[in-house]
Structures are given as C-alpha cells and as structure tokens.
Motif scaffolding. Structure first.
Motif, PDB file in Angstrom:
ATOM      1  N   UNK A   1     -16.405  63.149   6.267  1.00  8.55           N
ATOM      2  CA  UNK A   1     -15.923  64.715   5.979  1.00  8.55           C
ATOM      3  C   UNK A   1     -14.972  64.781   4.843  1.00  8.55           C
ATOM      4  N   UNK A   2     -13.840  63.869   4.870  1.00  5.60           N
ATOM      5  CA  UNK A   2     -12.933  63.916   3.987  1.00  5.60           C
ATOM      6  C   UNK A   2     -13.551  63.521   2.398  1.00  5.60           C
ATOM      7  N   UNK A   3     -14.592  62.676   2.411  1.00  3.31           N
ATOM      8  CA  UNK A   3     -15.202  62.461   1.199  1.00  3.31           C
ATOM      9  C   UNK A   3     -15.912  63.716   0.637  1.00  3.31           C
ATOM     10  N   UNK A   4     -16.611  64.180   1.637  1.00  5.11           N
ATOM     11  CA  UNK A   4     -17.339  65.535   1.167  1.00  5.11           C
ATOM     12  C   UNK A   4     -16.337  66.531   0.448  1.00  5.11           C
ATOM     13  N   UNK A   5     -15.030  66.496   1.232  1.00  4.54           N
ATOM     14  CA  UNK A   5     -14.078  67.698   0.621  1.00  4.54           C
ATOM     15  C   UNK A   5     -13.661  67.178  -0.735  1.00  4.54           C
ATOM     16  N   UNK A   6     -13.528  65.794  -0.967  1.00  2.10           N
ATOM     17  CA  UNK A   6     -12.713  65.317  -2.261  1.00  2.10           C
ATOM     18  C   UNK A   6     -14.019  65.797  -3.419  1.00  2.10           C
ATOM     19  N   UNK A   7     -15.279  65.565  -2.826  1.00  2.00           N
ATOM     20  CA  UNK A   7     -16.243  65.769  -3.871  1.00  2.00           C
ATOM     21  C   UNK A   7     -16.632  67.241  -3.937  1.00  2.00           C
ATOM     22  N   UNK A   8     -16.126  68.237  -3.286  1.00  2.00           N
ATOM     23  CA  UNK A   8     -16.269  69.429  -3.253  1.00  2.00           C
ATOM     24  C   UNK A   8     -17.735  69.734  -2.764  1.00  2.00           C
ATOM     25  N   UNK A   9     -18.158  69.071  -1.860  1.00  2.00           N
ATOM     26  CA  UNK A   9     -19.469  69.300  -1.441  1.00  2.00           C
ATOM     27  C   UNK A   9     -19.585  70.062  -0.114  1.00  2.00           C
ATOM     28  N   UNK A  10     -20.554  71.034   0.044  1.00  2.00           N
ATOM     29  CA  UNK A  10     -20.540  72.024   1.071  1.00  2.00           C
ATOM     30  C   UNK A  10     -21.394  71.063   2.427  1.00  2.00           C
ATOM     31  N   UNK A  11     -20.727  70.630   3.385  1.00  2.00           N
ATOM     32  CA  UNK A  11     -21.466  69.991   4.181  1.00  2.00           C
ATOM     33  C   UNK A  11     -21.664  70.770   5.220  1.00  2.00           C
ATOM     34  N   UNK A  12     -22.105  72.116   5.248  1.00  2.00           N
ATOM     35  CA  UNK A  12     -22.253  72.847   6.456  1.00  2.00           C
ATOM     36  C   UNK A  12     -23.659  72.675   7.212  1.00  2.00           C
ATOM     37  N   UNK A  13     -24.553  72.058   6.379  1.00  2.00           N
ATOM     38  CA  UNK A  13     -25.799  71.812   7.017  1.00  2.00           C
ATOM     39  C   UNK A  13     -25.877  70.437   7.727  1.00  2.00           C
ATOM     40  N   UNK A  14     -24.680  69.679   7.847  1.00  2.00           N
ATOM     41  CA  UNK A  14     -24.660  68.402   8.376  1.00  2.00           C
ATOM     42  C   UNK A  14     -24.046  68.521   9.838  1.00  2.00           C
ATOM     43  N   UNK A  15     -24.712  68.057  10.697  1.00  2.00           N
ATOM     44  CA  UNK A  15     -24.026  68.081  12.036  1.00  2.00           C
ATOM     45  C   UNK A  15     -23.556  66.661  12.291  1.00  2.00           C
ATOM     46  N   UNK A  16     -22.541  66.438  12.681  1.00  2.00           N
ATOM     47  CA  UNK A  16     -21.715  65.003  12.957  1.00  2.00           C
ATOM     48  C   UNK A  16     -21.914  64.814  14.563  1.00  2.00           C
ATOM     49  N   UNK A  17     -22.380  63.639  14.746  1.00  2.00           N
ATOM     50  CA  UNK A  17     -22.474  63.026  16.180  1.00  2.00           C
ATOM     51  C   UNK A  17     -21.784  61.810  16.374  1.00  2.00           C
ATOM     52  N   UNK A  18     -20.459  61.768  16.858  1.00  2.00           N
ATOM     53  CA  UNK A  18     -19.821  60.514  16.875  1.00  2.00           C
ATOM     54  C   UNK A  18     -20.481  59.899  18.045  1.00  2.00           C
ATOM     55  N   UNK A  19     -20.486  58.664  17.871  1.00  2.00           N
ATOM     56  CA  UNK A  19     -21.277  57.591  18.380  1.00  2.00           C
ATOM     57  C   UNK A  19     -20.944  56.093  17.919  1.00  2.00           C
ATOM     58  N   UNK A  20     -20.698  55.084  18.960  1.00  2.00           N
ATOM     59  CA  UNK A  20     -20.313  53.751  18.450  1.00  2.00           C
ATOM     60  C   UNK A  20     -21.458  53.076  18.390  1.00  2.00           C
ATOM     61  N   UNK A  21     -22.118  53.031  17.140  1.00  2.00           N
ATOM     62  CA  UNK A  21     -23.482  52.689  16.840  1.00  2.00           C
ATOM     63  C   UNK A  21     -23.837  51.314  17.037  1.00  2.00           C
ATOM     64  N   UNK A  22     -23.088  50.379  16.714  1.00  2.00           N
ATOM     65  CA  UNK A  22     -23.402  49.080  16.276  1.00  2.00           C
ATOM     66  C   UNK A  22     -22.246  47.986  16.859  1.00  2.00           C
ATOM     67  N   UNK A  23     -22.478  46.834  16.595  1.00  2.00           N
ATOM     68  CA  UNK A  23     -21.540  45.694  17.069  1.00  2.00           C
ATOM     69  C   UNK A  23     -21.035  45.126  15.724  1.00  2.00           C
ATOM     70  N   UNK A  24     -21.688  44.517  14.546  1.00  2.00           N
ATOM     71  CA  UNK A  24     -21.271  43.980  13.789  1.00  2.00           C
ATOM     72  C   UNK A  24     -20.784  42.452  14.054  1.00  2.00           C
ATOM     73  N   UNK A  25     -19.708  41.914  13.158  1.00  2.00           N
ATOM     74  CA  UNK A  25     -19.094  40.671  13.259  1.00  2.00           C
ATOM     75  C   UNK A  25     -17.800  40.756  14.073  1.00  2.00           C
ATOM     76  N   UNK A  26     -17.604  39.638  14.951  1.00  2.00           N
ATOM     77  CA  UNK A  26     -16.339  39.568  15.574  1.00  2.00           C
ATOM     78  C   UNK A  26     -15.610  38.396  14.781  1.00  2.00           C
ATOM     79  N   UNK A  27     -14.332  38.700  14.246  1.00  2.00           N
ATOM     80  CA  UNK A  27     -13.586  37.757  13.289  1.00  2.00           C
ATOM     81  C   UNK A  27     -12.535  37.195  14.090  1.00  2.00           C
TER      82      UNK A  27
END
Length: 354
Positions: free
Chosen positions: A46-72
């Motif tokens: 969201x911050x990036x789209x604001x910075x780039x002055x992009x209208x993100x009204x057609x984007x719906x954001x769904x918060x979800x812990x998607x993946x695991x990755x590395x444990x360091x």
C-alpha cells in the motif's frame, strides 16, 4: 478478468518484484486483483502504491500468513536446521486446510487466474478449483530444502509445484528439477524502475561516493558493529547491519524506494537475494555478494555473476575490513542492460486470453 496473487512472506523481495507486474496489469484495465500476503507485506504494498501515485482501488488485500521460508540462527545468516525441520513439518500438515480456504476465496472473488510467487499449496488450490495458475520463480523451496529435510516432506513440495499450469522462470534461476515443469517460459529479470530525480537528489545530498549495503528482510541481522567513520564514502544501509560513523545513513525497514538508493550508489554490498541483485543489475552497479554456502539459491547466483564479471563473492567476516572489499569492487565492471527488465512481457503473459 479477476486475478489473485499469492506472495510468499519470505523477506520482502518477492513482494517487490511483483509490484511492477501488478502495476502493469492494473493499467491494462482488469476488473479486480486480489493480493494474498502477510500483513507487513500488505502494508508495504500500500505504501509503495502511494509512493508511486498508483490508484489501487481495484486491488483487494487479503492478509494471510502464506509461507514458511528459512529459519536462521539468531544474529547470523546460517540455517537453523533442527528448527527449520520442525517448522516446515508443522506447516505442511496445514496445507489441506489452506487449500480449502483458498478455493473458497476463489469462488467468492470469482477468480479467473492465480499467480503464485513460490507458495506451494496455492498451486494445488488453483488446480483443484480448475483455475489456470502461473508459478513465478527464481527458485522453489523444493531444491532449497533438499539438503536439509526428509524425502517425506520434500515429496509434498514436489507434488504441489507440479500443480502449476505454467512456470515463468526468471533469469539467474536455480537449477530446478526439470521434470516438475511441463510448460516453462523463460523471462528476464523483474525490477522496480528508478526515479532519476530522486537518484540525483541522493547523490547531491551525499556529496561523495556512495556504498549501498543490505542483508534483506528475511533475517534478524548480523552480530557485531562495523566501523566505517574514517572511510571517504557515504554508507547507506538497510536494517540488520550495524555500521558506525557519521557517514552512515540508516534506511527504515518500511522504505519503499531502495532501488533509487541502489541507482545512486557507486558500489553495492548485499546478501544475494534475487530481487536486490536484479535491481543492482538493472542499475549496472558493481556488487559484492555475501556467500552463504548452506543456501543453494545464493551460491548459484554468486557463481554465475562471478563468472560473468558482474560481481564478487565475499564472506560476512570480510565486512570487518570493508575498505578492502571496496577496493576489490573498483575493478568490477558491471555489464549494464545484459539482463532485460521483463515486467511488461510478464504482465502480458499472465493477462493473455485463453
């Protein structure tokens, strides 16, 4: 057309390499985009789209812990193998429930296409829902985890990645297991574009040569301080590195235009994360990349870039003599523009009518 993006929460680079593609798709008039990602990633998007002055009204954001990755291991870039095995074992037992959740989401949002940046179970959900899927990858967890995890766990990843309809393989990709990918499309790099005015302003404020340093967002940093106050450079660093000196600029974690600081730099020292490397390549910068022998992804990228003369590999211990690293970088001549920034072509492939 309604398109869902599932983005791994392993660091922030995967999110950032999707930003140019999402912006291009938004501009082509698609009805609706759904971005499924962890909360910190959604906030950054969201911050990036604001910075780039992009209208993100057609984007719906769904918060979800998607993946695991590395444990360091704490305070290092070394893989904590026992904790990784424990965490991934638990994560894979959750896949059936996650698949069902995603299928309901597809139905509710009337999704026509699913784009996946290495989240394995999202590909299975798309296949079971009968929706075309694209795996966007410079690596997958299958080959990354292979040296560390049991075949029982690896088999789950192998099966999930096989569920992709098409695989878009970025330049510098890992040597992935070829039998997984029935339909593979080779593409270039995908990097955020720089802003020339901001790049020039950063150079003006610095008033001397700039060294950009980053160890990415998928770790908790490197132990120990690095004294640089007596060196004739401005050091611009992302979180996780403890540089000491009045000539150090510490960027905040939520910074959304690191590509401009890369563009302003004379030299770059970084963990070999694919997105950061892609942005340094696009900018034509000499780079020193931190070697992590226990991470296949980094090892392969560094070897290829050393062979092509675009980079040198260093160990974290060499950062205590950072002036020697910079001297080595002075003979590196990065070959600008040999890697095409392909975000427009990638967006067209995803958006193409069946």
């Amino acid at each position: 057309m309604n398109i869902a993006f599932f983005i791994t929460n392993h660091g922030f680079g995967h999110l950032m390499r999707n930003m140019p593609v999402i912006i291009e798709i938004l501009g082509s008039g698609h009805d609706h985009l759904v971005v499924v990602a962890a909360n910190p990633h959604i906030s950054l998007a969201k911050e990036y789209f604001r910075y780039e002055k992009i209208d993100d009204s057609k984007i719906e954001y769904v918060p979800f812990d998607t993946d695991m990755g590395w444990i360091l291991e704490s305070g290092s870039l070394k893989v904590d193998v026992p904790e990784l095995e424990k965490a991934v074992s638990k994560y894979t037992t959750e896949w059936p429930e996650r698949v069902e959740w995603a299928k309901k989401l597809f139905a509710e949002k009337d999704i026509d296409r699913v784009v996946v940046d290495i989240v394995p179970w999202a590909l299975t959900a798309a296949k079971e829902a009968g929706i075309k899927s694209f795996l966007m990858a410079s690596f997958t967890w299958l080959e990354q985890y292979q040296p560390y995890l049991s075949e029982d766990i690896l088999a789950k990843y192998r099966k999930a990645y096989k569920d992709a309809d098409k695989v878009l393989m970025y330049k510098l990709h890992d040597e992935m297991i070829p039998e997984l990918y029935a339909e593979r499309i080779d593409v270039g790099i995908c990097a955020r574009t720089m802003h020339p005015e901001q790049v020039e302003e950063i150079k003006r404020k610095a008033g001397m040569p700039i060294v950009f340093m980053s160890i990415g967002g998928s770790n908790d940093g490197i132990k120990g301080e690095i004294e640089v106050g007596n060196l004739p450079y401005i050091f611009i660093t992302t979180p996780g590195l403890k540089l000491v000196g009045k000539n150090v600029w510490n960027l905040p974690k939520e910074i959304n235009n690191t590509q401009d600081f890369i563009g302003a730099a004379d030299y770059c020292i970084s963990k070999a994360g694919w997105t950061t490397v892609a942005e340094m390549l696009a900018a034509g910068k000499p780079m020193a990349l931190l070697k992590r022998p226990d991470v296949i992804e980094d090892t392969q990228y560094i070897k290829r870039l050393e062979d092509s003369g675009n980079a040198i590999g260093i160990y974290t211990s060499e950062l205590s003599h950072i002036e020697s690293v910079i001297e080595k970088l002075k003979v590196v001549k990065n070959k600008k523009n040999i890697y095409k920034n392909d975000y427009i072509a990638i967006a067209e492939i995803i958006s193409r009518k069946l």
